[in-house]
Design an enzyme around this catalytic site. Structure first.
Site, PDB file in Angstrom:
ATOM      1  N   ASP A 175       2.798   2.033   7.532  1.00 41.81           N
ATOM      2  CA  ASP A 175       3.091   1.363   6.524  1.00 41.81           C
ATOM      3  C   ASP A 175       3.654   2.317   5.291  1.00 41.81           C
ATOM      4  O   ASP A 175       3.599   3.522   5.337  1.00 41.81           O
ATOM      5  CB  ASP A 175       1.847   0.986   5.847  1.00 41.81           C
ATOM      6  CG  ASP A 175       2.026   0.021   4.381  1.00 41.81           C
ATOM      7  OD1 ASP A 175       3.177  -0.729   4.531  1.00 41.81           O
ATOM      8  OD2 ASP A 175       1.110   0.071   3.476  1.00 41.81           O
ATOM      9  N   GLU A 212      -1.516   0.288  -5.179  1.00 43.43           N
ATOM     10  CA  GLU A 212      -1.269   1.903  -4.778  1.00 43.43           C
ATOM     11  C   GLU A 212      -2.010   2.682  -6.169  1.00 43.43           C
ATOM     12  O   GLU A 212      -2.325   3.777  -5.845  1.00 43.43           O
ATOM     13  CB  GLU A 212       0.123   2.265  -4.819  1.00 43.43           C
ATOM     14  CG  GLU A 212       0.923   1.887  -3.492  1.00 43.43           C
ATOM     15  CD  GLU A 212       0.351   2.829  -2.293  1.00 43.43           C
ATOM     16  OE1 GLU A 212       0.163   3.912  -2.295  1.00 43.43           O
ATOM     17  OE2 GLU A 212       0.432   1.987  -1.315  1.00 43.43           O
ATOM     18  N   CYS A 255       1.976  -9.386   2.738  1.00 43.95           N
ATOM     19  CA  CYS A 255       2.249  -8.086   2.522  1.00 43.95           C
ATOM     20  C   CYS A 255       0.841  -7.424   2.907  1.00 43.95           C
ATOM     21  O   CYS A 255      -0.158  -7.792   2.451  1.00 43.95           O
ATOM     22  CB  CYS A 255       2.680  -7.648   0.944  1.00 43.95           C
ATOM     23  SG  CYS A 255       2.618  -5.884   0.599  1.00 43.95           S
ATOM     24  N   HIS A 261      -0.735  -4.981   1.429  1.00 42.31           N
ATOM     25  CA  HIS A 261      -1.502  -4.393   0.308  1.00 42.31           C
ATOM     26  C   HIS A 261      -2.074  -5.323  -0.261  1.00 42.31           C
ATOM     27  O   HIS A 261      -3.143  -5.343  -0.896  1.00 42.31           O
ATOM     28  CB  HIS A 261      -0.632  -4.090  -0.930  1.00 42.31           C
ATOM     29  CG  HIS A 261       0.097  -2.420  -0.435  1.00 42.31           C
ATOM     30  ND1 HIS A 261       1.141  -2.231   0.474  1.00 42.31           N
ATOM     31  CD2 HIS A 261       0.051  -1.435  -0.992  1.00 42.31           C
ATOM     32  CE1 HIS A 261       1.400  -0.783   0.098  1.00 42.31           C
ATOM     33  NE2 HIS A 261       0.753  -0.519  -0.567  1.00 42.31           N
TER      34      HIS A 261
END
Ligand code: DGL
Length: 263
Positions: A10, A151, A183, A185
């Site tokens: 990723d 992140e 996604c 995340h």
């Protein structure tokens, strides 16, 4: 039996939501994880760039003699998987197929999808859902801030609450039965999404679908690892000047050793 490693990649921490499900469901498998932090975010890049980046990573994983590659990234799955499959012999699995296989059926009427700009632009989720059930009504939305916030570890604070509230507006008061977190995340925001949409909307975590699919795939193809190892994975980043380790250790609930690799 195939005791070689599985490669997973990723752009950053997102793929760990897939990795964590895989190590839960397939504890014997040995894994090389690549977080391409040097080139994060993938979501705003062109299809050409995503294909080029993905090829570099797959080349690296092939040089490590992996038996299979998991693209733990919606953006790379939607834009590069088809091309990669034409080039490489090693089996490569993206997050879309397992999710649709497990979660879309003849009764699925209304589905929501959130994902990066690149994934939504590709139209790949819509195309493949329609192939399975042409009557499914789909509402899709790009939610570009979320991967950046994940992140940073901003997944529960006030900024995260406001962003989720804003992004979920389009889905409230619709009849969606499920929302696909397109996604990898996004499972980090699962609690907040649940708060906004309520208990009647099923939240689909693609990592869970991938792990289930992979388990069946390895079994069917006689590719399971038969050696039980303890710490049988390595976490590799293309740049370590980032917040990856803090977010990753919280997510996996353990301290991690990170390697830097050149790609
Ligand atoms: N986690 C990725 C995805 O599933 C990439 C997010 C990004 O790098 O923008 O799309």
């Amino acid at each position: 039996m195939d005791n070689r490693k599985i490669g997973i990649f990723d752009s950053g921490v997102g793929g760990l939501t897939v990795f964590s499900e895989i190590i839960k469901q397939l504890p014997n498998e040995e894994i090389i994880y690549i977080g391409d932090t040097k080139r994060f975010p993938y979501g705003s890049k062109s299809k050409e760039s995503i294909i080029q980046i993905s090829k570099q990573i797959v080349n690296y994983l092939v040089s490590q003699n992996v038996k299979l590659i998991v693209i733990a990234c919606g953006t790379a799955t939607s834009q590069a998987l088809e091309e990669l499959k034409q080039i490489y012999k090693v089996p490569i699995i993206g997050i879309i197929e397992p999710t649709i296989l497990n979660c879309i059926n003849n009764d699925t009427k209304n589905v929501g999808i959130i994902a990066t700009k690149g994934t939504i632009r590709s139209g790949e989720w819509e195309k493949q859902i329609k192939q399975k059930n042409n009557n499914t009504y789909i509402i899709s939305k790009e939610t570009p801030l979320l991967a950046q916030m994940a992140e940073e570890g901003w997944t529960k604070n006030e900024v995260a609450k406001m962003a989720i509230k804003e992004y979920m507006k389009d889905f409230k008061d619709t009849k969606i039965e499920k929302i696909i977190l397109g996604c990898t995340h996004y499972p980090l925001f699962e609690e907040l999404i649940k708060q906004e949409l309520g208990n009647n909307v099923e939240i689909i975590n693609t990592g869970k679908q991938m792990a289930k699919y992979l388990k069946e795939y390895l079994n069917k193809n006689n590719m399971e690892n038969t050696i039980t190892n303890k710490e049988n994975y390595s976490i590799n980043l293309t740049d370590t000047e980032c917040n990856f380790i803090n977010v990753a250790e919280k997510l996996l609930n353990k301290s991690l050793k990170i390697n830097k690799i050149e790609l």
